[in-house]
Design a protein around this motif. Structure first.
Motif, PDB file in Angstrom:
ATOM      1  N   ARG A 250       0.835  -1.208   0.000  1.00 30.42           N
ATOM      2  CA  ARG A 250       0.000   0.000   0.000  1.00 30.42           C
ATOM      3  C   ARG A 250       0.868   1.255   0.000  1.00 30.42           C
ATOM      4  O   ARG A 250       0.598   2.223  -0.717  1.00 30.42           O
ATOM      5  CB  ARG A 250      -0.901   0.011   1.234  1.00 30.42           C
ATOM      6  CG  ARG A 250      -1.961  -1.062   1.255  1.00 30.42           C
ATOM      7  CD  ARG A 250      -2.856  -0.928   2.480  1.00 30.42           C
ATOM      8  NE  ARG A 250      -3.612  -2.154   2.710  1.00 30.42           N
ATOM      9  CZ  ARG A 250      -3.362  -3.015   3.687  1.00 30.42           C
ATOM     10  NH1 ARG A 250      -2.378  -2.778   4.548  1.00 30.42           N
ATOM     11  NH2 ARG A 250      -4.091  -4.107   3.818  1.00 30.42           N
ATOM     12  N   CYS A 253       2.472   1.794  -3.429  1.00 27.61           N
ATOM     13  CA  CYS A 253       1.490   2.269  -4.412  1.00 27.61           C
ATOM     14  C   CYS A 253       1.150   3.737  -4.170  1.00 27.61           C
ATOM     15  O   CYS A 253       1.058   4.534  -5.116  1.00 27.61           O
ATOM     16  CB  CYS A 253       0.225   1.420  -4.347  1.00 27.61           C
ATOM     17  SG  CYS A 253       0.400  -0.250  -5.011  1.00 27.61           S
ATOM     18  N   ALA A 254       0.976   4.104  -2.909  1.00 31.43           N
ATOM     19  CA  ALA A 254       0.633   5.483  -2.571  1.00 31.43           C
ATOM     20  C   ALA A 254       1.747   6.448  -2.953  1.00 31.43           C
ATOM     21  O   ALA A 254       1.488   7.602  -3.325  1.00 31.43           O
ATOM     22  CB  ALA A 254       0.332   5.595  -1.082  1.00 31.43           C
ATOM     23  N   GLY A 256       3.726   5.998  -5.470  1.00 30.28           N
ATOM     24  CA  GLY A 256       4.008   5.891  -6.894  1.00 30.28           C
ATOM     25  C   GLY A 256       5.267   5.116  -7.206  1.00 30.28           C
ATOM     26  O   GLY A 256       5.860   5.277  -8.280  1.00 30.28           O
ATOM     27  N   THR A 296       1.690   2.889 -12.955  1.00 30.77           N
ATOM     28  CA  THR A 296       1.101   3.241 -11.660  1.00 30.77           C
ATOM     29  C   THR A 296      -0.422   3.300 -11.722  1.00 30.77           C
ATOM     30  O   THR A 296      -1.095   3.035 -10.720  1.00 30.77           O
ATOM     31  CB  THR A 296       1.651   4.591 -11.179  1.00 30.77           C
ATOM     32  OG1 THR A 296       1.421   5.585 -12.184  1.00 30.77           O
ATOM     33  CG2 THR A 296       3.142   4.502 -10.890  1.00 30.77           C
ATOM     34  N   GLU A 297      -0.977   3.639 -12.882  1.00 30.80           N
ATOM     35  CA  GLU A 297      -2.438   3.705 -13.005  1.00 30.80           C
ATOM     36  C   GLU A 297      -3.069   2.329 -12.815  1.00 30.80           C
ATOM     37  O   GLU A 297      -4.085   2.184 -12.123  1.00 30.80           O
ATOM     38  CB  GLU A 297      -2.826   4.280 -14.369  1.00 30.80           C
ATOM     39  CG  GLU A 297      -2.525   5.769 -14.520  1.00 30.80           C
ATOM     40  CD  GLU A 297      -3.057   6.314 -15.832  1.00 30.80           C
ATOM     41  OE1 GLU A 297      -3.766   5.561 -16.545  1.00 30.80           O
ATOM     42  OE2 GLU A 297      -2.773   7.480 -16.144  1.00 30.80           O
ATOM     43  N   GLU A 300      -2.926   1.327  -9.169  1.00 29.49           N
ATOM     44  CA  GLU A 300      -3.969   1.994  -8.389  1.00 29.49           C
ATOM     45  C   GLU A 300      -5.334   1.353  -8.631  1.00 29.49           C
ATOM     46  O   GLU A 300      -6.150   1.230  -7.716  1.00 29.49           O
ATOM     47  CB  GLU A 300      -4.016   3.477  -8.746  1.00 29.49           C
ATOM     48  CG  GLU A 300      -2.798   4.262  -8.259  1.00 29.49           C
ATOM     49  CD  GLU A 300      -2.834   5.715  -8.711  1.00 29.49           C
ATOM     50  OE1 GLU A 300      -3.851   6.109  -9.330  1.00 29.49           O
ATOM     51  OE2 GLU A 300      -1.863   6.444  -8.457  1.00 29.49           O
ATOM     52  N   LEU A 303      -5.401  -2.137  -6.798  1.00 30.25           N
ATOM     53  CA  LEU A 303      -5.249  -2.147  -5.345  1.00 30.25           C
ATOM     54  C   LEU A 303      -6.560  -2.400  -4.596  1.00 30.25           C
ATOM     55  O   LEU A 303      -6.576  -3.215  -3.657  1.00 30.25           O
ATOM     56  CB  LEU A 303      -4.600  -0.844  -4.872  1.00 30.25           C
ATOM     57  CG  LEU A 303      -4.226  -0.788  -3.385  1.00 30.25           C
ATOM     58  CD1 LEU A 303      -3.242  -1.903  -3.038  1.00 30.25           C
ATOM     59  CD2 LEU A 303      -3.628   0.577  -3.033  1.00 30.25           C
TER      60      LEU A 303
END
Length: 320
Positions: A250, A253-254, A256, A296-297, A300, A303
Motif C-alpha cells: 500500500r 502504491c501510494a 508511486g 502506476t495507473e 492503483e 489495489l
C-alpha cells in the motif's frame, strides 16, 4: 521401470525389504524419516535451499522432510554462496529472484568457482514466474533443472531421485544406482535440454480450486500433506506474512513506487498460490507485471480488488 521401483524390487527379492501396498494421497510419495543434519552431511545427501520468502521456505522444508531429506536454508543468494563454500551440500535449490544476489548470479558464481575443482553440484531453479525463455536462460547459465512454484510433492520427489546422490552401503543397490544415475544425469537430452527440464511448464493455479472459497486448502494439502495442525499453522503464518507485505505494498502504491510495488506483489504471489489463495495470487501477478512496466495507473486500479480479496482470505483463515 523407474529407478526407485527397480531398487525396491531388488530389495524385496533379496529379502531386505517388505512389499507394501500402502500409498498415500500424493500418488507414490510416502513419508520418510529424515536424517539429522550431521548424518546427512556425512552421507553426502545434505541439501541447500536458497529462498527469500518465509512461507515458501516453510513449504519446501516440510516437503523435503516428508520425502526423508534434510536441508539448510539461506535467505538470499549471498548467504547461499557462503554456505556452499563449506562443501557440505550435495544439491542446491535456488529461487531465481532474491535480494542481494539472485539465483542467476548465485549459479554463475558457483560454476565459476567449480572450474578450479573436480566436483559439480546440481542446481535446480525455483521460480514463480513461468516466463517464456526463463528456463532456457537457467540452462545456459549452468543450472541443471527447473521447477515452477508451487512445487508439487511428486515433482519434487522425481527431481530428488534424478539429481540427489544415492547413498547406500548395499553393493548390489549401489551398483544399480550408479548405473541409473549416470544415465539420468546426462547433461542434456537430444533437444539440448537438461533431463526433466520443462521450458514450457507452467503450474496450473486453477487445479483443485474451490470456486466459492477464497482459499483452496486442498492446494496446500497437496504440497505439505493433510495434517490438520500443520495446515492451520501454515495458514496462520501466511496470514501474518501477507498482512506485513500488504502494508508495504500500500505504501509503495501510494508513493508511486511502481518497481517496489511490483517486487512486493511478486513476493506475495508465490506464497499465496502455495497456501491455495489462488485469486489473490493472480491479482498479485497482475500487480507485479504492472510494477515492472512502471504502470502506476493499473496498480492503483488493482489495489482495491487486492484489498478486497486479501480481506476475504484473512476472514477464511481466521475461521478455519
Amino acid at each position: 521401470m523407474h529407478r526407485r521401483a527397480f531398487l525396491d524390487a531388488v530389495a524385496i527379492a533379496a529379502g531386505r525389504a517388505k512389499q507394501s501396498a500402502q500409498e498415500d494421497k500424493h500418488g507414490d510419495v510416502k513419508a520418510k524419516s529424515a536424517l539429522s543434519r550431521e548424518d546427512a552431511r556425512r552421507q553426502g545427501s545434505l541439501i541447500l535451499v536458497a529462498e527469500d520468502n518465509e512461507i515458501n521456505r516453510k513449504v519446501i522444508l516440510q516437503q523435503l522432510m516428508l520425502l526423508g531429506q534434510t536441508a539448510d536454508i539461506a535467505s538470499n543468494g549471498r548467504e547461499a554462496l557462503e554456505r556452499w563454500l563449506s562443501g557440505d551440500y550435495a544439491l542446491l535449490f535456488a529461487d531465481l529472484h532474491m535480494p542481494e544476489m539472485d539465483g542467476y548470479e548465485l549459479t554463475a558464481a558457483i560454476r565459476a568457482a567449480e572450474k578450479t575443482g573436480e566436483t559439480r553440484m546440481p542446481i535446480i531453479a525455483f521460480t514463480a514466474n513461468a516466463i517464456k525463455g526463463e528456463a532456457e536462460r537457467c540452462l545456459a547459465l549452468g543450472m541443471d533443472d527447473y521447477l515452477s512454484k508451487p512445487v508439487q510433492l511428486v515433482n519434487l520427489k522425481a527431481m530428488l531421485e534424478k539429481w540427489l546422490p544415492v547413498v547406500t552401503s548395499d553393493p548390489i543397490a549401489g551398483a544399480i544406482a550408479s548405473t541409473t544415475n549416470s544415465q539420468s544425469r546426462s547433461p542434456h537430452d537430444n533437444a539440448g535440454n537438461a533431463p526433466g527440464f520443462h521450458p514450457g511448464y507452467i503450474a496450473n493455479p486453477a487445479q483443485g480450486t474451490g470456486a466459492s472459497a477464497p482459499v483452496d486448502v486442498n492446494a496446500l494439502k497437496a504440497l505439505i500433506g493433510d495434517d490438520g495442525a500443520m495446515v492451520r499453522e501454515f495458514l496462520h503464518d501466511f496470514r501474518i506474512s501477507a498482512a506485513k507485505i500488504a502494508v508495504e505494498l500500500r505504501t509503495a502504491c501510494a508513493a508511486g513506487q511502481a518497481t517496489a510495488a511490483g517486487a512486493l506483489a511478486h513476493k506475495l504471489k508465490s506464497s499465496a498460490r502455495s497456501v491455495g489463495a489462488l485469486a489473490l495470487g493472480e491479482l498479485c501477478a497482475a500487480m507485479e507485471q504492472a510494477g515492472k512496466a512502471g504502470d502506476t495507473e493499473t496498480l492503483e486500479a488493482l489495489l482495491p480488488r487486492f484489498e478486497q480479496e486479501l480481506l476475504s482470505v484473512e476472514g477464511f483463515i481466521a475461521g478455519y
